[in-house]
Design an enzyme around this catalytic site. Structure first.
Site, PDB file in Angstrom:
ATOM      1  N   SER A   1      17.382  -6.104  70.591  1.00  0.00           N
ATOM      2  CA  SER A   1      17.029  -5.187  71.666  1.00  0.00           C
ATOM      3  C   SER A   1      15.512  -5.214  71.870  1.00  0.00           C
ATOM      4  O   SER A   1      14.924  -6.293  71.997  1.00  0.00           O
ATOM      5  CB  SER A   1      17.563  -3.788  71.344  1.00  0.00           C
ATOM      6  OG  SER A   1      17.506  -2.953  72.477  1.00  0.00           O
TER       7      SER A   1
ATOM      8  N   ASP B   1      25.910  -6.665  79.738  1.00  0.00           N
ATOM      9  CA  ASP B   1      24.610  -6.156  79.342  1.00  0.00           C
ATOM     10  C   ASP B   1      23.653  -6.422  80.499  1.00  0.00           C
ATOM     11  O   ASP B   1      23.567  -7.555  80.973  1.00  0.00           O
ATOM     12  CB  ASP B   1      24.139  -6.892  78.082  1.00  0.00           C
ATOM     13  CG  ASP B   1      22.823  -6.357  77.522  1.00  0.00           C
ATOM     14  OD1 ASP B   1      22.149  -5.585  78.214  1.00  0.00           O
ATOM     15  OD2 ASP B   1      22.476  -6.733  76.393  1.00  0.00           O
TER      16      ASP B   1
ATOM     17  N   HIS C   1      25.666  -4.474  75.065  1.00  0.00           N
ATOM     18  CA  HIS C   1      24.402  -4.393  74.347  1.00  0.00           C
ATOM     19  C   HIS C   1      24.606  -3.577  73.065  1.00  0.00           C
ATOM     20  O   HIS C   1      25.172  -2.488  73.093  1.00  0.00           O
ATOM     21  CB  HIS C   1      23.361  -3.712  75.230  1.00  0.00           C
ATOM     22  CG  HIS C   1      21.973  -3.767  74.680  1.00  0.00           C
ATOM     23  ND1 HIS C   1      21.081  -4.768  75.014  1.00  0.00           N
ATOM     24  CD2 HIS C   1      21.316  -2.944  73.829  1.00  0.00           C
ATOM     25  CE1 HIS C   1      19.933  -4.555  74.386  1.00  0.00           C
ATOM     26  NE2 HIS C   1      20.052  -3.460  73.653  1.00  0.00           N
TER      27      HIS C   1
END
Length: 215
Positions: free
Chosen positions: A67, A157, A187
């Site tokens: 991330s 995502d 995600h």
């Protein structure tokens, strides 16, 4: 023994003496500003300098992240390339954000109700200019950096196309890249083993690639 430094999205750090009032010390801030490249580089340099103290090899250094941590890891590797910092042999990033301008279609098409969706991205815009190449690595004039790169992208995502576009730019610059998209995932799926059968597979693929890159 290889050395692995890991960063995660929305990470925090202890307060430092030179923190401004209300600054990042001891807090969580949204977006790529959560962990600055400066602190990422400082941590990487410390790990490399103390590698032999814990029986590891500073020449076999991996800087990884998922991330926002994936963005941070890539930015640290790129900055250390220019500043002749510790040599980074391997740099895996899992569903990183590489274009904070949010200009690619999946920011609109990824739907709602997922762990990260278009609404989430708008709530975490980050600090500073979204076109800064350290925040939006896809927009950097020269994204190449040393070391092999592994990227894992989730299909559902808003960040997936910008991650794949960044992988393509690295390949064009001559950086060895292995990039995988995991269908039906969102995600954050790598930390969700129960609902996503592909999470252990993604972890194993990254581990195998790291083992080969740092052999």
């Amino acid at each position: 023994m290889p050395l692995h430094a890991q960063g995660h999205g929305r990470c925090s750090r202890p307060a430092a003496p030179d923190d401004p009032p209300g600054g990042p010390g001891g807090t969580r801030r949204p977006g790529p500003g959560a962990c600055s490249t400066r602190w990422g580089r400082r941590a990487t340099r410390w790990v490399a300098e103390h590698a032999t103290d814990v029986g590891t090899d500073p020449a076999r250094l991996a800087v990884a992240g998922d991330s926002t941590g994936g963005n941070l890891a890539a930015a640290v590797a790129r900055r250390d390339r220019d500043a002749r910092g510790p040599p980074i042999a391997f740099q895996p990033s899992v569903y990183p954000g590489t274009d904070r301008t949010a200009s690619l279609p999946p920011h609109v098409e990824s739907g709602t109700g997922n762990l990260v969706d278009q609404g989430t991205m708008h709530r975490y815009p980050g600090d500073g200019d979204p076109r800064d190449p350290e925040a939006s690595l896809l927009l950097a004039d020269d994204p190449a950096r040393p070391g092999a790169v592994v990227r894992a992208e989730a299909e559902i995502d808003p960040l997936h196309d910008e991650g794949e576009a960044y992988a393509d730019r690295l390949r064009e610059a001559g950086v060895p890249v292995m990039s995988s998209r995991y269908d039906g995932t969102i995600h954050g799926f790598c930390g969700l083993d129960n609902p996503f059968d592909s999470a252990p597979r993604a972890t194993e693929e990254s581990t195998t690639a790291r083992r080969h890159a740092l052999a």
